[in-house]
Design a protein around this motif. Structure first.
Motif, PDB file in Angstrom:
ATOM      1  N   LEU A 108       0.803  -1.219   0.000  1.00 47.72           N
ATOM      2  CA  LEU A 108       0.000   0.000   0.000  1.00 47.72           C
ATOM      3  C   LEU A 108       0.838   1.272   0.000  1.00 47.72           C
ATOM      4  O   LEU A 108       0.301   2.362  -0.147  1.00 47.72           O
ATOM      5  N   GLY A 109       2.141   1.133   0.180  1.00 50.16           N
ATOM      6  CA  GLY A 109       2.999   2.307   0.226  1.00 50.16           C
ATOM      7  C   GLY A 109       2.870   3.037   1.549  1.00 50.16           C
ATOM      8  O   GLY A 109       2.403   2.485   2.543  1.00 50.16           O
ATOM      9  N   ASP A 110       3.278   4.295   1.554  1.00 48.06           N
ATOM     10  CA  ASP A 110       3.260   5.115   2.764  1.00 48.06           C
ATOM     11  C   ASP A 110       1.851   5.653   3.000  1.00 48.06           C
ATOM     12  O   ASP A 110       1.232   6.192   2.086  1.00 48.06           O
ATOM     13  N   LEU A 111       1.351   5.493   4.206  1.00 44.41           N
ATOM     14  CA  LEU A 111       0.010   5.974   4.550  1.00 44.41           C
ATOM     15  C   LEU A 111       0.129   7.240   5.386  1.00 44.41           C
ATOM     16  O   LEU A 111       0.811   7.253   6.409  1.00 44.41           O
ATOM     17  N   ARG A 112      -0.551   8.301   4.928  1.00 41.49           N
ATOM     18  CA  ARG A 112      -0.542   9.582   5.639  1.00 41.49           C
ATOM     19  C   ARG A 112      -1.863  10.288   5.395  1.00 41.49           C
ATOM     20  O   ARG A 112      -2.366  10.308   4.284  1.00 41.49           O
ATOM     21  N   GLY A 113      -2.399  10.891   6.431  1.00 37.95           N
ATOM     22  CA  GLY A 113      -3.503  11.816   6.301  1.00 37.95           C
ATOM     23  C   GLY A 113      -4.843  11.251   5.880  1.00 37.95           C
ATOM     24  O   GLY A 113      -5.066  10.047   5.868  1.00 37.95           O
ATOM     25  N   VAL A 114      -5.718  12.187   5.560  1.00 32.14           N
ATOM     26  CA  VAL A 114      -7.081  11.858   5.174  1.00 32.14           C
ATOM     27  C   VAL A 114      -7.289  12.288   3.731  1.00 32.14           C
ATOM     28  O   VAL A 114      -7.296  13.470   3.422  1.00 32.14           O
ATOM     29  N   ASP A 115      -7.400  11.331   2.859  1.00 32.27           N
ATOM     30  CA  ASP A 115      -7.723  11.598   1.457  1.00 32.27           C
ATOM     31  C   ASP A 115      -8.306  10.322   0.881  1.00 32.27           C
ATOM     32  O   ASP A 115      -8.238   9.259   1.500  1.00 32.27           O
ATOM     33  N   GLU A 116      -8.858  10.394  -0.275  1.00 32.89           N
ATOM     34  CA  GLU A 116      -9.526   9.242  -0.867  1.00 32.89           C
ATOM     35  C   GLU A 116      -8.561   8.086  -1.120  1.00 32.89           C
ATOM     36  O   GLU A 116      -8.894   6.924  -0.898  1.00 32.89           O
ATOM     37  N   SER A 117      -7.356   8.402  -1.565  1.00 31.77           N
ATOM     38  CA  SER A 117      -6.377   7.344  -1.832  1.00 31.77           C
ATOM     39  C   SER A 117      -6.006   6.590  -0.553  1.00 31.77           C
ATOM     40  O   SER A 117      -5.971   5.360  -0.543  1.00 31.77           O
ATOM     41  N   THR A 118      -5.725   7.323   0.521  1.00 29.96           N
ATOM     42  CA  THR A 118      -5.372   6.674   1.792  1.00 29.96           C
ATOM     43  C   THR A 118      -6.527   5.820   2.291  1.00 29.96           C
ATOM     44  O   THR A 118      -6.334   4.677   2.699  1.00 29.96           O
ATOM     45  N   HIS A 119      -7.731   6.366   2.232  1.00 32.20           N
ATOM     46  CA  HIS A 119      -8.915   5.620   2.662  1.00 32.20           C
ATOM     47  C   HIS A 119      -9.044   4.314   1.870  1.00 32.20           C
ATOM     48  O   HIS A 119      -9.221   3.241   2.444  1.00 32.20           O
ATOM     49  N   GLN A 120      -8.941   4.409   0.561  1.00 32.36           N
ATOM     50  CA  GLN A 120      -9.094   3.220  -0.291  1.00 32.36           C
ATOM     51  C   GLN A 120      -7.983   2.206  -0.052  1.00 32.36           C
ATOM     52  O   GLN A 120      -8.239   1.004  -0.006  1.00 32.36           O
ATOM     53  N   ARG A 121      -6.751   2.683   0.102  1.00 32.65           N
ATOM     54  CA  ARG A 121      -5.644   1.750   0.312  1.00 32.65           C
ATOM     55  C   ARG A 121      -5.780   1.026   1.648  1.00 32.65           C
ATOM     56  O   ARG A 121      -5.564  -0.187   1.722  1.00 32.65           O
ATOM     57  N   ILE A 122      -6.171   1.748   2.711  1.00 35.95           N
ATOM     58  CA  ILE A 122      -6.377   1.087   4.007  1.00 35.95           C
ATOM     59  C   ILE A 122      -7.524   0.086   3.898  1.00 35.95           C
ATOM     60  O   ILE A 122      -7.431  -1.039   4.399  1.00 35.95           O
ATOM     61  N   GLN A 123      -8.600   0.475   3.238  1.00 32.71           N
ATOM     62  CA  GLN A 123      -9.743  -0.423   3.080  1.00 32.71           C
ATOM     63  C   GLN A 123      -9.353  -1.682   2.305  1.00 32.71           C
ATOM     64  O   GLN A 123      -9.760  -2.787   2.660  1.00 32.71           O
ATOM     65  N   ILE A 124      -8.563  -1.540   1.274  1.00 34.55           N
ATOM     66  CA  ILE A 124      -8.086  -2.697   0.511  1.00 34.55           C
ATOM     67  C   ILE A 124      -7.247  -3.601   1.411  1.00 34.55           C
ATOM     68  O   ILE A 124      -7.376  -4.820   1.377  1.00 34.55           O
ATOM     69  N   GLY A 125      -6.386  -3.009   2.230  1.00 37.04           N
ATOM     70  CA  GLY A 125      -5.576  -3.795   3.164  1.00 37.04           C
ATOM     71  C   GLY A 125      -6.422  -4.568   4.155  1.00 37.04           C
ATOM     72  O   GLY A 125      -6.171  -5.749   4.422  1.00 37.04           O
ATOM     73  N   ILE A 126      -7.446  -3.940   4.702  1.00 41.18           N
ATOM     74  CA  ILE A 126      -8.355  -4.602   5.648  1.00 41.18           C
ATOM     75  C   ILE A 126      -9.088  -5.744   4.943  1.00 41.18           C
ATOM     76  O   ILE A 126      -9.190  -6.853   5.475  1.00 41.18           O
ATOM     77  N   ASN A 127      -9.587  -5.473   3.737  1.00 41.65           N
ATOM     78  CA  ASN A 127     -10.298  -6.516   2.987  1.00 41.65           C
ATOM     79  C   ASN A 127      -9.374  -7.675   2.610  1.00 41.65           C
ATOM     80  O   ASN A 127      -9.791  -8.831   2.644  1.00 41.65           O
ATOM     81  N   ALA A 128      -8.139  -7.359   2.258  1.00 43.38           N
ATOM     82  CA  ALA A 128      -7.180  -8.427   1.934  1.00 43.38           C
ATOM     83  C   ALA A 128      -6.954  -9.312   3.159  1.00 43.38           C
ATOM     84  O   ALA A 128      -7.006 -10.539   3.072  1.00 43.38           O
TER      85      ALA A 128
END
Length: 179
Positions: A108-128
């Protein structure tokens, strides 16, 4: 959210997080700037590919780890053709958070802040992680306590705290050692 802490200050051929990559885990590499988070991710991803695992990079902006892999595949005994089959990069906007044919690992790369990309990447990680696959991300934090707080804040700010409640998070500290 349950988590485990792992510290491996000694550089090894296969990083601790990748040696026995647990199924259903969201691995968070943390450390200060220059501590080796990206190098640790890269080395582990390349070893996983050598062992036949598939990886999809969802890095935001410049896909640093993916680009490095395409340049250095031969150093890991991989042809460009093999690498192309085993390691893909896609923009998060084109990746569904509940994909049928998931890779073994999402980077997922580096996670920072609140934006659509961060939200989607974290959600993908949780779903995975909930689909018996794994996710790997990096966060900037100097200590395990700070890493847990940063990640909890990211979950909270991105509205994913409840969704992550049954996900196993493994926090791995990256510490660059002198050569």
């Amino acid at each position: 959210m349950s988590d485990q802490a792992i510290a491996d200050p000694q550089a090894t051929a296969v990083p601790v997080w990748a040696r026995n990559l647990p199924q259903r885990a969201f691995v968070v590499l943390f450390g200060k700037t220059g501590s080796g988070k990206t190098s640790t991710a890269y080395d582990g991803i390349m070893k996983l590919i050598q062992y036949g695992h598939t990886v999809t990079s969802l890095e935001q902006d410049t896909p640093e780890v993916f680009v490095r892999a395409t340049k250095e595949a031969a150093e890991f005994g991989l042809t460009q053709e093999t690498l192309a089959k085993m390691f893909k990069h896609t923009q998060v906007a084109y990746q569904h958070s509940h994909v049928m044919a998931m890779p073994d690992l999402y980077f997922l790369g580096d996670l920072r802040g609140v934006d659509e990309s961060t939200h989607q990447r974290i959600q993908i990680g949780i779903n995975a992680a909930s689909s018996r696959k794994s996710a790997l991300a990096t966060v900037h934090a100097a200590t395990l306590e700070q890493a847990r707080q940063v990640f909890n804040d990211l979950l909270e700010m991105n509205g994913l705290k409840d969704e992550a409640s049954s996900t196993v998070f493994i926090f791995h500290e990256c510490v660059r050692t002198a050569d």
